[in-house]
Design a protein around this motif. Structure first.
Motif, PDB file in Angstrom:
ATOM      1  N   LEU A 163      35.904  43.810  28.472  1.00 57.17           N
ATOM      2  CA  LEU A 163      35.831  42.457  29.012  1.00 57.17           C
ATOM      3  C   LEU A 163      37.201  41.805  29.089  1.00 57.17           C
ATOM      4  O   LEU A 163      37.450  40.984  29.973  1.00 57.17           O
ATOM      5  N   ALA A 164      38.112  42.159  28.176  1.00 61.53           N
ATOM      6  CA  ALA A 164      39.468  41.620  28.247  1.00 61.53           C
ATOM      7  C   ALA A 164      40.151  42.047  29.547  1.00 61.53           C
ATOM      8  O   ALA A 164      40.852  41.250  30.190  1.00 61.53           O
ATOM      9  N   VAL A 165      39.925  43.292  29.960  1.00 62.52           N
ATOM     10  CA  VAL A 165      40.507  43.787  31.207  1.00 62.52           C
ATOM     11  C   VAL A 165      39.903  43.053  32.401  1.00 62.52           C
ATOM     12  O   VAL A 165      40.606  42.636  33.333  1.00 62.52           O
ATOM     13  N   LEU A 166      38.585  42.869  32.392  1.00 65.55           N
ATOM     14  CA  LEU A 166      37.932  42.203  33.516  1.00 65.55           C
ATOM     15  C   LEU A 166      38.318  40.731  33.587  1.00 65.55           C
ATOM     16  O   LEU A 166      38.541  40.191  34.683  1.00 65.55           O
ATOM     17  N   ARG A 167      38.418  40.056  32.449  1.00 65.36           N
ATOM     18  CA  ARG A 167      38.808  38.641  32.446  1.00 65.36           C
ATOM     19  C   ARG A 167      40.220  38.451  32.968  1.00 65.36           C
ATOM     20  O   ARG A 167      40.516  37.473  33.657  1.00 65.36           O
ATOM     21  N   ARG A 186      43.822  48.559  44.567  1.00 65.63           N
ATOM     22  CA  ARG A 186      42.707  48.692  43.641  1.00 65.63           C
ATOM     23  C   ARG A 186      42.733  47.532  42.655  1.00 65.63           C
ATOM     24  O   ARG A 186      43.759  47.267  42.044  1.00 65.63           O
ATOM     25  N   THR A 187      41.584  46.856  42.508  1.00 64.16           N
ATOM     26  CA  THR A 187      41.548  45.678  41.652  1.00 64.16           C
ATOM     27  C   THR A 187      40.201  45.555  40.957  1.00 64.16           C
ATOM     28  O   THR A 187      39.187  46.058  41.445  1.00 64.16           O
ATOM     29  N   TYR A 188      40.220  44.862  39.814  1.00 60.41           N
ATOM     30  CA  TYR A 188      38.983  44.548  39.097  1.00 60.41           C
ATOM     31  C   TYR A 188      38.456  43.166  39.462  1.00 60.41           C
ATOM     32  O   TYR A 188      37.423  42.749  38.945  1.00 60.41           O
ATOM     33  N   ASP A 189      39.174  42.472  40.328  1.00 67.39           N
ATOM     34  CA  ASP A 189      38.746  41.141  40.753  1.00 67.39           C
ATOM     35  C   ASP A 189      37.746  41.286  41.891  1.00 67.39           C
ATOM     36  O   ASP A 189      38.103  41.273  43.078  1.00 67.39           O
ATOM     37  N   ASN A 190      36.467  41.433  41.545  1.00 70.15           N
ATOM     38  CA  ASN A 190      35.428  41.666  42.543  1.00 70.15           C
ATOM     39  C   ASN A 190      34.119  41.051  42.062  1.00 70.15           C
ATOM     40  O   ASN A 190      34.033  40.501  40.951  1.00 70.15           O
ATOM     41  N   PRO A 225      34.627  48.593  36.859  1.00 68.18           N
ATOM     42  CA  PRO A 225      34.258  48.415  38.280  1.00 68.18           C
ATOM     43  C   PRO A 225      35.454  48.051  39.159  1.00 68.18           C
ATOM     44  O   PRO A 225      35.566  46.923  39.645  1.00 68.18           O
ATOM     45  N   ARG A 226      36.320  49.002  39.398  1.00 66.60           N
ATOM     46  CA  ARG A 226      37.480  48.750  40.250  1.00 66.60           C
ATOM     47  C   ARG A 226      37.124  49.051  41.698  1.00 66.60           C
ATOM     48  O   ARG A 226      36.536  50.083  42.005  1.00 66.60           O
ATOM     49  N   THR A 227      37.486  48.158  42.585  1.00 65.63           N
ATOM     50  CA  THR A 227      37.215  48.332  44.013  1.00 65.63           C
ATOM     51  C   THR A 227      38.504  48.160  44.805  1.00 65.63           C
ATOM     52  O   THR A 227      39.507  47.662  44.292  1.00 65.63           O
TER      53      THR A 227
END
Length: 420
Positions: A209-213, A174-178, A134-136
């Protein structure tokens, strides 16, 4: 602790008088707030039945499995076909392995409800992440002598008016921090607490999950439901909205963490009848080369009757679960998560419903599909197909394993309704 679709006469013990009143109070609860088949939601309105009903055999659980914690007591409804069977249906429906082969399936420390809820959540995440995480996009401003992205004319003018000589520019990073990623990371921590010691994720989910964390941090702030829904999703990442909403609901309601003596009402239910319907649909698609459609989510419907004055006027819409073929329809199936072969026989309303499907769609083959319950073939299936004026009706007990179910349906399609 009881099993789904099992009457009181087969419970471990009869309920006490006090428990009778408590069970009666559960029948007044709507199961809708507790059902968590989120990533399996279909376009039509879900069928809502009471959690419990009472008949000549006493109390009986209906189509749900899970837990209801109400007035200081807990009702646990376990799947009569076993946790592993329900997990395999979820795997088949979504084409993901919901329980890794390396996982530790504990029947003591980890309850069946915990395992199933974790499997449902895991399936939602794996389905959402089949193509992308989920990259935004996030707008970032920078100041300097060079423009990075697009020049912010208004901000630059204000800086110049204040005596500064630098330029203000904006760019989209673009980031996964959302919000969706934060909800998923927090839900993962939630299940990790309740599944301690069990390797329940699998390598693929661990990597995601490692990428999202790494982007959100191990303990991000809990997003609001508005944050999740207002996030801009691309066509590739739109499935993350449903996964994030399921994660948020689990975090918000904490279905596994409520104390048993809490006087308020909490619960988590899984509509296993819906899972059986989708499992049969998937197996039917593998059992024939003809087009297979989910009748309840398409606009194709039959009708019980039409006006002789105006043929365009019809009454009594019919939506079978599974429709095979197209112009003409060659078979219709209706999945029933019930027992075939009990002393009650086939429910009269189910029989009339199947006959209506057969006649309305002019389908030569029509069947009610039940999960197999024992090694014996019930008489209703043994003497199938049953001839009507428009075609034949069959009553099938289908294996609960995918390969065997596909094989039996293929035989039924190929032999004109005969499977013996």
């Amino acid at each position: 602790m009881i099993k789904d679709l099992t009457s009181e006469t087969h419970w471990d013990r009869p309920p006490t008088q006090e428990e009778q009143h408590w069970l009666a109070s559960i029948t007044e609860l709507s199961p809708e707030p507790f059902v968590l088949n989120a990533q399996l939601q279909m376009d039509h309105a879900p069928t809502i039945e009471p959690v419990l009903t009472r008949d000549l055999d006493g109390w009986r659980a209906n189509r749900y499995i899970g837990e209801i914690r109400h007035q200081g007591r807990t009702l646990v409804i376990q799947p009569r076909l076993g946790v592993g069977t329900i997990m395999s249906w979820i795997s088949t429906i979504l084409n993901v392995q919901v329980l890794p082969r390396t996982a530790t399936q504990s029947t003591g420390v980890t309850s069946a409800v915990t395992q199933l809820l974790a499997a449902l959540w895991r399936a939602s995440i794996l389905t959402a992440g089949q193509h992308a995480l989920p990259r935004t996009g996030r707008k970032v401003s920078s100041r300097g002598v060079a423009v990075k992205g697009r020049l912010d004319v208004g901000a630059t003018a204000r800086r110049r008016a204040a005596g500064h000589r630098d330029l203000v520019s904006t760019r989209v990073v673009r980031t996964y921090d959302n919000a969706p990623a934060s909800a998923v990371v927090l839900a993962d921590r939630y299940f990790d607490r309740h599944l301690s010691g069990a390797r329940w994720r699998g390598s693929r989910l661990d990597e995601q999950l490692a990428v999202l964390r790494a982007a959100t941090g191990p303990r991000p702030a809990k997003p609001s439901l508005h944050d999740i829904r207002s996030t801009r999703y691309s066509p590739i990442t739109v499935k993350w909205r449903r996964a994030a909403e399921l994660s948020w609901r689990i975090l918000n309601e904490d279905p596994l963490g409520v104390a048993a003596d809490d006087e308020s009402t909490h619960g988590v239910l899984i509509d296993v009848a819906e899972l059986w319907e989708l499992f049969v649909l998937h197996c039917a698609g593998l059992a024939t080369e003809q087009p297979v459609r989910h009748g309840t989510t398409t606009r194709t419907s039959g009708h019980l009757a039409r006006s002789t004055i105006d043929p365009d006027r019809r009454v009594g819409k019919l939506y079978p679960d599974v429709m095979v073929g197209e112009k003409p329809i060659t078979a219709v199936l209706d999945a029933k998560y019930k027992r075939l072969g009990s002393w009650r026989g086939i429910d009269r309303e189910d029989l009339y419903q199947l006959h209506a499907y057969s006649s309305s769609f002019a389908a030569p083959l029509a069947a009610l599909a039940y999960p197999v319950a024992s090694g014996q073939v019930p008489d209703d299936e043994l003497y199938s197909p049953w001839k009507t004026n428009t075609g034949t009706l069959s009553f099938l007990t289908l294996p609960t394993e995918k390969e065997a179910c596909v094989a039996k349906l293929a035989t039924w399609f190929g032999n004109g309704g005969v499977v013996q």
